[in-house]
Design a protein around this motif. Structure first.
Motif, PDB file in Angstrom:
ATOM      1  N   TRP B  35       0.808  -1.220   0.000  1.00 12.43           N
ATOM      2  CA  TRP B  35       0.000   0.000   0.000  1.00 12.43           C
ATOM      3  C   TRP B  35       0.837   1.262   0.000  1.00 12.43           C
ATOM      4  O   TRP B  35       0.348   2.344  -0.274  1.00 12.43           O
ATOM      5  CB  TRP B  35      -0.976  -0.013   1.179  1.00 12.43           C
ATOM      6  CG  TRP B  35      -2.112  -0.931   0.910  1.00 12.43           C
ATOM      7  CD1 TRP B  35      -2.660  -1.185  -0.300  1.00 12.43           C
ATOM      8  CD2 TRP B  35      -2.832  -1.734   1.843  1.00 12.43           C
ATOM      9  NE1 TRP B  35      -3.668  -2.112  -0.170  1.00 12.43           N
ATOM     10  CE2 TRP B  35      -3.803  -2.452   1.120  1.00 12.43           C
ATOM     11  CE3 TRP B  35      -2.752  -1.909   3.218  1.00 12.43           C
ATOM     12  CZ2 TRP B  35      -4.685  -3.329   1.720  1.00 12.43           C
ATOM     13  CZ3 TRP B  35      -3.627  -2.780   3.819  1.00 12.43           C
ATOM     14  CH2 TRP B  35      -4.582  -3.485   3.080  1.00 12.43           C
ATOM     15  N   PHE B 277      -8.035  -5.099   6.974  1.00 13.83           N
ATOM     16  CA  PHE B 277      -8.636  -3.776   7.136  1.00 13.83           C
ATOM     17  C   PHE B 277      -7.888  -2.969   8.201  1.00 13.83           C
ATOM     18  O   PHE B 277      -7.627  -1.778   8.021  1.00 13.83           O
ATOM     19  CB  PHE B 277     -10.114  -3.929   7.512  1.00 13.83           C
ATOM     20  CG  PHE B 277     -10.779  -2.641   7.859  1.00 13.83           C
ATOM     21  CD1 PHE B 277     -11.108  -1.732   6.871  1.00 13.83           C
ATOM     22  CD2 PHE B 277     -11.053  -2.320   9.177  1.00 13.83           C
ATOM     23  CE1 PHE B 277     -11.705  -0.529   7.191  1.00 13.83           C
ATOM     24  CE2 PHE B 277     -11.656  -1.130   9.502  1.00 13.83           C
ATOM     25  CZ  PHE B 277     -11.983  -0.230   8.507  1.00 13.83           C
ATOM     26  N   LEU B 280      -4.836  -1.706   6.759  1.00 11.28           N
ATOM     27  CA  LEU B 280      -5.144  -0.569   5.878  1.00 11.28           C
ATOM     28  C   LEU B 280      -5.297   0.710   6.694  1.00 11.28           C
ATOM     29  O   LEU B 280      -4.796   1.770   6.313  1.00 11.28           O
ATOM     30  CB  LEU B 280      -6.430  -0.851   5.102  1.00 11.28           C
ATOM     31  CG  LEU B 280      -6.925   0.299   4.222  1.00 11.28           C
ATOM     32  CD1 LEU B 280      -5.924   0.588   3.137  1.00 11.28           C
ATOM     33  CD2 LEU B 280      -8.271  -0.020   3.610  1.00 11.28           C
ATOM     34  N   LEU B 281      -5.968   0.596   7.833  1.00  8.74           N
ATOM     35  CA  LEU B 281      -6.103   1.765   8.713  1.00  8.74           C
ATOM     36  C   LEU B 281      -4.729   2.298   9.080  1.00  8.74           C
ATOM     37  O   LEU B 281      -4.479   3.495   9.066  1.00  8.74           O
ATOM     38  CB  LEU B 281      -6.836   1.369   9.991  1.00  8.74           C
ATOM     39  CG  LEU B 281      -8.351   1.325   9.950  1.00  8.74           C
ATOM     40  CD1 LEU B 281      -8.871   0.994  11.321  1.00  8.74           C
ATOM     41  CD2 LEU B 281      -8.888   2.668   9.515  1.00  8.74           C
ATOM     42  N   ALA B 283      -1.999   1.942   7.426  1.00  5.50           N
ATOM     43  CA  ALA B 283      -1.303   2.528   6.279  1.00  5.50           C
ATOM     44  C   ALA B 283      -1.854   3.894   5.934  1.00  5.50           C
ATOM     45  O   ALA B 283      -1.134   4.748   5.439  1.00  5.50           O
ATOM     46  CB  ALA B 283      -1.423   1.604   5.072  1.00  5.50           C
ATOM     47  N   ALA B 284      -3.157   4.112   6.200  1.00  8.24           N
ATOM     48  CA  ALA B 284      -3.804   5.289   5.630  1.00  8.24           C
ATOM     49  C   ALA B 284      -3.905   6.460   6.593  1.00  8.24           C
ATOM     50  O   ALA B 284      -3.807   7.610   6.169  1.00  8.24           O
ATOM     51  CB  ALA B 284      -5.195   4.917   5.125  1.00  8.24           C
ATOM     52  N   ILE B 285      -4.117   6.197   7.864  1.00  2.00           N
ATOM     53  CA  ILE B 285      -4.581   7.280   8.726  1.00  2.00           C
ATOM     54  C   ILE B 285      -3.492   7.710   9.696  1.00  2.00           C
ATOM     55  O   ILE B 285      -2.878   6.870  10.357  1.00  2.00           O
ATOM     56  CB  ILE B 285      -5.850   6.853   9.488  1.00  2.00           C
ATOM     57  CG1 ILE B 285      -6.916   6.543   8.450  1.00  2.00           C
ATOM     58  CG2 ILE B 285      -6.313   7.932  10.436  1.00  2.00           C
ATOM     59  CD1 ILE B 285      -8.230   6.216   9.004  1.00  2.00           C
TER      60      ILE B 285
END
Ligand code: SF4
Ligand code: SF4
Lengths: 177, 322
Positions: B35, B277, B280-281, B283-285
């Motif tokens: 990601w 998921f 992903l959190l 990686a993103a936030i």
């Protein structure tokens, strides 16, 4: 309202990151895959020869003076034919920061930085390169430049006034009114 | 299941959980890499999976050091507590029909209790280290976990109301005609956020926040004790994912009547997706500021939970009456 836009922004971020599943990695798998190094990349330092195959360096010490971490050491000597040359020329690469200032300072284009950075050593003293390690067998980046052919210095086989664009010397004592 | 079977099953669950946590350290880094447009650890073994072994060897051979200024026994006890609490939490997870270690009628409460115990680990670790960064980390974790604890429990009460039971197997069974992720979507939302804060993972990893607190509560830890903290954190991640699967995504029930896969496979698949998921959190936030975290908890999440509770209760009563 603020909280909803903030929330939407978080979800948008997550979606954008998720889309990166389908993008390629930027990583260069280094030892197997070499990175592209531009021709003017500043890496390991070499000493070059002029087009006639003679040593370019005139041991003027300008590079050593310009070097920020003071990692160049050399000793000037004079050959029988009148050319100056470094008796020894030493660069401590464990201190060199590859800034290229030595190359900028050099009036003879002798010292040049080349696209090579792979200089790992187990022993620190192996990072000190002597003249025979630095010398290469060609003119490097500048193919036609020969310092002694443009400079006014007198050497064997080239008297004063014989350099390119140089006027014959004037005998100042003959300039009588 | 007979008693020996249960013991064998319990041991295999424990091994699977610890092994899963170990593999997760590698898997998470690879997934984060994908990601973030890089590779992550990909050198050792196929796809880099042997990185797990290398990391383990490194941690095992590191100097296991207790600082002279630390409170020795508490310092040693703290990392153990989180692993034990998280492993105990797995006892009530229903992996399939009849496939559980214990099915007590307070299963959900047991799970909440166990995750709360993990707070002690962080708190004691921070306190016993006798180090300012660690103390700040411990302090933060205490405030964060205690405030998120409140509505983590409350957010699950909607599920309990609808299923009418605290037993995990009953909750799964009651989702046969519709998973709670639809009817309890608000509860799911709040629980997910509370669960991240509870397992202090990114983006809510304020107790460790390496940019401000070096490593927060485990600044002074090294070697195996540090590994225990990490193990506890990853176990927590798996446990939380198992719980979200069980409570909101139908546990081992097959979706769309697709019963051609055994229930345990469905359970693992769902858990796996939820773990992804969470990655992903991460990686993103980005991490929120500490006061933002607190005000989010008390001013947004708690009212949301209460609204969810009241509405669910009203609807449940109305359905009974009708
Ligand atoms: S590149 Fe910079 S640091 Fe290195 S020898 Fe030249 S002047 Fe010195
Ligand atoms: S390398 Fe260039 S600057 Fe340095 S001593 Fe030789 S001629 Fe002078």
């Amino acid at each position: 309202m603020n909280i909803f836009s903030a929330l939407a922004s978080q979800f948008r971020t997550m979606w954008r990151i998720l889309l990166h599943t389908f993008t390629r990695a930027e990583t260069v798998q280094y030892p197997e895959q070499k990175p592209y190094l531009a021709p003017r990349y500043r890496g390991r330092i070499v000493l070059t020869l002029d087009p006639d195959g003679d040593e370019r360096c005139v041991a003027c010490n300008l590079c050593a003076a310009a070097c920020p971490p003071d990692c160049i050491a050399l000793q000037q000597g004079t050959r029988e034919d009148g050319r100056w040359y470094p008796e020894f020329f030493r660069i401590n690469f464990s201190r060199c920061i590859m800034c290229g200032l030595c190359e900028e300072a050099c009036p003879t284009n002798a010292i040049q930085l080349i696209p090579d950075f792979e200089m790992c050593e187990y022993d620190r003293s192996s990072m000190v390169y002597e003249k025979e390690h630095l010398m290469i067998d060609g003119p490097g980046k500048y193919h036609d430049y020969n310092f002694y052919r443009v400079a006014g210095m007198e050497i064997e086989g080239k008297a004063k006034g014989e350099a390119q664009n140089e006027a014959p010397p004037i005998d100042v004592r003959s300039l009588l009114p | 299941m007979s008693e020996t079977m249960t013991i064998i099953f319990a041991i295999s669950v424990m091994l699977a959980a610890v092994g899963g946590a170990a593999v997760l350290t590698w898997f998470e880094r690879r997934l984060l890499g994908i990601w973030q447009d890089r590779y992550g650890p990909n050198r050792l073994g196929p796809g880099g999976i042997l990185q797990v072994v290398a990391d383990m060897l490194k941690l095992l051979t590191k100097h296991d050091w207790v600082p002279p200024f630390a409170d020795r026994w508490v310092f040693i006890f703290a990392p153990t507590a989180i692993v034990v609490a998280m492993l105990l939490g797995f006892a009530v997870v229903p992996f399939g029909p009849g496939l559980h270690i214990i099915d007590v009628n307070i299963g959900l409460l047991f799970f909440i209790g166990m995750t709360s115990l993990a707070v002690y680990s962080v708190l004691l670790g921070g306190l016993a280290s006798n180090n300012k960064y660690a103390l700040l980390g411990g302090l933060r974790s205490a405030a964060q976990m205690v405030s998120y604890e409140v509505f983590m429990g409350l957010s699950l009460m909607g599920v309990v109301m609808l299923s009418g039971s605290f037993s995990m197997q009953d909750i799964v069974e009651s989702q046969r005609d519709g998973w709670y992720c639809v009817s309890q979507s608000l509860g799911l939302f709040v629980f997910t956020i509370a669960a991240i804060a509870e397992s202090h993972r990114l983006p809510f990893d304020l107790p460790e926040a390496e940019h401000e607190l070096t490593a927060g509560f485990h600044t002074e830890y090294s070697g195996m004790k540090f590994a225990m903290f990490m193990l506890g954190e990853y176990l927590g991640l798996i446990l939380i994912s198992c719980m979200i699967t069980t409570l909101f995504f139908g546990g081992w029930l097959a979706p769309f009547g697709a019963t051609w896969l055994p229930p345990i496979v469905w359970f693992s698949l769902k858990t796996f997706i939820i773990i992804c998921f969470f990655v992903l959190l991460r990686a993103a936030i980005p991490r929120p500021r500490y006061d933002q975290l607190m005000s989010l908890g008390w001013k947004v999440m708690l009212p949301l939970t209460l609204v969810n509770l009241v509405v669910t209760g009203a609807v449940a009563l109305w359905m009974q009456g009708a």
